[in-house]
Design an enzyme around this catalytic site. Sequence first.
Site, PDB file in Angstrom:
ATOM      1  N   TYR A 266       0.840  -1.192   0.000  1.00 48.04           N
ATOM      2  CA  TYR A 266       0.000   0.000   0.000  1.00 48.04           C
ATOM      3  C   TYR A 266       0.883   1.253   0.000  1.00 48.04           C
ATOM      4  O   TYR A 266       1.466   1.628   1.025  1.00 48.04           O
ATOM      5  CB  TYR A 266      -0.935   0.022   1.199  1.00 48.04           C
TER       6      TYR A 266
ATOM      7  N   HIS B  57       0.147 -11.953   1.478  1.00 46.52           N
ATOM      8  CA  HIS B  57      -0.860 -11.183   0.754  1.00 46.52           C
ATOM      9  C   HIS B  57      -1.377 -11.925  -0.471  1.00 46.52           C
ATOM     10  O   HIS B  57      -2.542 -11.798  -0.852  1.00 46.52           O
ATOM     11  CB  HIS B  57      -0.232  -9.847   0.334  1.00 46.52           C
TER      12      HIS B  57
ATOM     13  N   SER C  42     -13.103  -5.381   1.120  1.00 47.72           N
ATOM     14  CA  SER C  42     -14.039  -4.807   0.133  1.00 47.72           C
ATOM     15  C   SER C  42     -15.469  -5.310   0.346  1.00 47.72           C
ATOM     16  O   SER C  42     -16.136  -5.733  -0.600  1.00 47.72           O
ATOM     17  CB  SER C  42     -13.568  -5.111  -1.294  1.00 47.72           C
TER      18      SER C  42
ATOM     19  N   GLY D 147     -16.847   0.134  -3.054  1.00 47.21           N
ATOM     20  CA  GLY D 147     -17.554   1.399  -3.076  1.00 47.21           C
ATOM     21  C   GLY D 147     -18.832   1.396  -3.888  1.00 47.21           C
ATOM     22  O   GLY D 147     -19.741   2.201  -3.624  1.00 47.21           O
TER      23      GLY D 147
END
Length: 337
Positions: free
Chosen positions: A59, A125, A204, A209
């Site tokens: 990130y 990850h 998520s 979103g």
Amino acid sequence: MPCPLPVRQIGPLTVSAIGLGCMNLSHGYLPRPDTAQAERLLLHALESGVTFFDTAAIYGFGRNEELLGRTLMHRRNEFTLASKCVLAEVDGKRGLDGSPQAITRVLDDALRRLQVDHIDLYYMHRLDAKVPIEESMGAMARAVEAGKIRAIGLSEMSAATIKRAHAVHPIAAVQTEYSPWTRNPEIAVLDACKELGIGFVAFSPLGRGLLAGRINDDGVGEGDMRADMPRFLPPHLGHNLALYEKLRAVADEAGCSAAQLCLAWVLSKGEHIVPIPGTTSIAHLDEDLAALSLDLPGDVLAAVDALFPAGVASGARYSRLAQSQTDTETWPGELVE
């Protein structure tokens, strides 16, 4: 003092039932907040009772870990810290390296950036297909023995890989995208976690979103990682926005927001599941956390299930390159051709 939130158990860790995914404070989505806004958001989350903060080496190529390090670590004993390795900066670019040497190096860099001597939950990850999972897990287990991490996690890995890794060292948590429109964990991973006593962290949970009403017909701009995801591009975007409108109608009838309905739906799928929505907005964070106060009837949650059967979302969730770095099971016809 922070306001207490309901808690759930992730392996040996007790965390707030909704955590905070910190990626978009430094990486991925646009627009990004300035430093002061990001710091205010993190501190507000802590004051609101969030005790689970999730970051990663990739990130912002370390900038997100640095942000958490300078903003939160003076209150280190108040929260559970999670970060990730393997998917990280390789020769100045995003790359995979699951070798034991790389895992050790990335972890040591993370400890320095985060300004801590240990990380509570440290994930692989992604799966590096060039390195047997047992070799990567060996490095993770040695980090536990050295006191650098408390518990091991895996992200976006299949049930078969999870079981192989768990045979080397107990896995505390598996993190995978999970929301009404992304139900891949229901193929096998949720069952594997339940069988092995592993916590599940849903990233998520608001459909990046879209299921919270943050995306319109214009889609996302160049430079936003979602611009490479087919679901956010024509001809798929219009279909998916229509799904959101149906979800919003159910939420309106239930007296909550679409975001809150999504989070309540994820939370209802098991006591071992913890969603970690991300946001740059304090108002949106407060909205998300208010989902913990909802007591929705079963027929409302069933209506979400009915709206979002597996495969209803139009378009693959990842580009071809990103999918090649993901081990999670997929539905028939889901992948980019």
